[in-house]
Scaffold this motif. Structure first.
Motif, PDB file in Angstrom:
ATOM      1  N   ALA A   1      80.750  32.572  -9.219  1.00  0.00           N
ATOM      2  CA  ALA A   1      82.050  32.806  -8.525  1.00  0.00           C
ATOM      3  C   ALA A   1      81.337  33.246  -7.227  1.00  0.00           C
ATOM      4  O   ALA A   1      82.761  32.901  -6.714  1.00  0.00           O
ATOM      5  CB  ALA A   1      82.499  34.254  -9.223  1.00  0.00           C
ATOM      6  N   ASP A   2      80.175  33.664  -6.843  1.00  0.00           N
ATOM      7  CA  ASP A   2      79.848  33.902  -5.532  1.00  0.00           C
ATOM      8  C   ASP A   2      79.318  32.543  -4.569  1.00  0.00           C
ATOM      9  O   ASP A   2      78.717  32.723  -3.960  1.00  0.00           O
ATOM     10  CB  ASP A   2      79.064  35.121  -5.965  1.00  0.00           C
ATOM     11  N   GLY A   3      79.592  31.812  -5.333  1.00  0.00           N
ATOM     12  CA  GLY A   3      79.000  30.504  -4.985  1.00  0.00           C
ATOM     13  C   GLY A   3      77.357  30.363  -4.971  1.00  0.00           C
ATOM     14  O   GLY A   3      77.306  29.623  -4.065  1.00  0.00           O
ATOM     15  N   ARG A   4      76.856  30.726  -5.722  1.00  0.00           N
ATOM     16  CA  ARG A   4      75.248  30.486  -5.664  1.00  0.00           C
ATOM     17  C   ARG A   4      74.626  30.223  -6.362  1.00  0.00           C
ATOM     18  O   ARG A   4      75.313  30.693  -7.950  1.00  0.00           O
ATOM     19  CB  ARG A   4      74.591  32.707  -5.921  1.00  0.00           C
ATOM     20  N   CYS A   5      73.352  29.721  -6.646  1.00  0.00           N
ATOM     21  CA  CYS A   5      72.885  29.145  -7.934  1.00  0.00           C
ATOM     22  C   CYS A   5      71.719  30.164  -7.789  1.00  0.00           C
ATOM     23  O   CYS A   5      70.921  29.863  -7.494  1.00  0.00           O
ATOM     24  CB  CYS A   5      72.336  28.140  -7.227  1.00  0.00           C
ATOM     25  N   LYS A   6      71.974  30.573  -8.671  1.00  0.00           N
ATOM     26  CA  LYS A   6      71.154  31.629  -9.547  1.00  0.00           C
ATOM     27  C   LYS A   6      69.613  31.610 -10.095  1.00  0.00           C
ATOM     28  O   LYS A   6      68.507  31.776 -10.945  1.00  0.00           O
ATOM     29  CB  LYS A   6      71.125  33.063 -10.012  1.00  0.00           C
ATOM     30  N   ASP A   7      70.077  30.218 -10.878  1.00  0.00           N
ATOM     31  CA  ASP A   7      68.708  29.536 -11.791  1.00  0.00           C
ATOM     32  C   ASP A   7      68.034  28.293 -11.126  1.00  0.00           C
ATOM     33  O   ASP A   7      68.415  27.233 -12.298  1.00  0.00           O
ATOM     34  CB  ASP A   7      69.780  29.835 -13.392  1.00  0.00           C
ATOM     35  N   LEU A   8      67.768  28.059 -10.779  1.00  0.00           N
ATOM     36  CA  LEU A   8      67.132  26.494 -10.373  1.00  0.00           C
ATOM     37  C   LEU A   8      65.953  26.994 -10.299  1.00  0.00           C
ATOM     38  O   LEU A   8      65.014  27.345 -10.512  1.00  0.00           O
ATOM     39  CB  LEU A   8      66.956  26.391  -8.627  1.00  0.00           C
TER      40      LEU A   8
END
Length: 140
Positions: A59-66
């Protein structure tokens, strides 16, 4: 507390780089949620790309688990599948004026960003996106 990309829990140095990203849809001034992002890496400019996996923006536009980069990585490619995102935006705004272009509904169906990395560094690569253009930079 977890170690930072430039330190480790042992006395040995970190031997790979790390990558993060986020997407801001500049046409609406909000994060782009639900965009699939795929990560690939190679060890040397003449080496073959190795697909490492992917994620989707939150929802924040982030990929936190690449996925983590393998040791020896020198080049990284982020592939953003933006067509489904823009199609969903268009479907949600059915009463909006038609695009000024009579071509396909999405001008850039995907965005591929390739960059060089060095071990021990963190690379945050934001994508600023709109239906007819995009830009990227090395963030912090």
């Amino acid at each position: 507390m977890s170690p930072s990309p430039s330190t480790s829990t042992s006395d040995s140095p970190i031997t790979t780089a790390s990558v993060s990203t986020h997407i801001l849809d500049t046409s609406v001034g909000r994060p782009a949620r639900g965009v699939a992002v795929h990560l690939a890496a190679r060890a040397g400019r003449d080496a073959r790309w190795r697909a490492l996996g992917g994620s989707a923006t939150d929802a924040d536009g982030r990929c936190k688990d690449l996925p983590a980069l393998p040791e020896g990585t020198t080049h990284v490619r982020l592939d953003f599948a933006v067509e489904p995102y823009f199609q969903a935006q268009a479907d949600a705004q059915q009463d909006a004026p038609a695009n000024r272009d009579s071509g396909p509904g999405v001008f850039f169906p995907e965005v591929a960003i390739t960059f060089a990395v060095v071990p021990g560094e963190h690379y945050h690569v934001p994508l600023l996106l709109n239906p007819f253009g995009y830009s990227v930079y090395r963030g912090s």
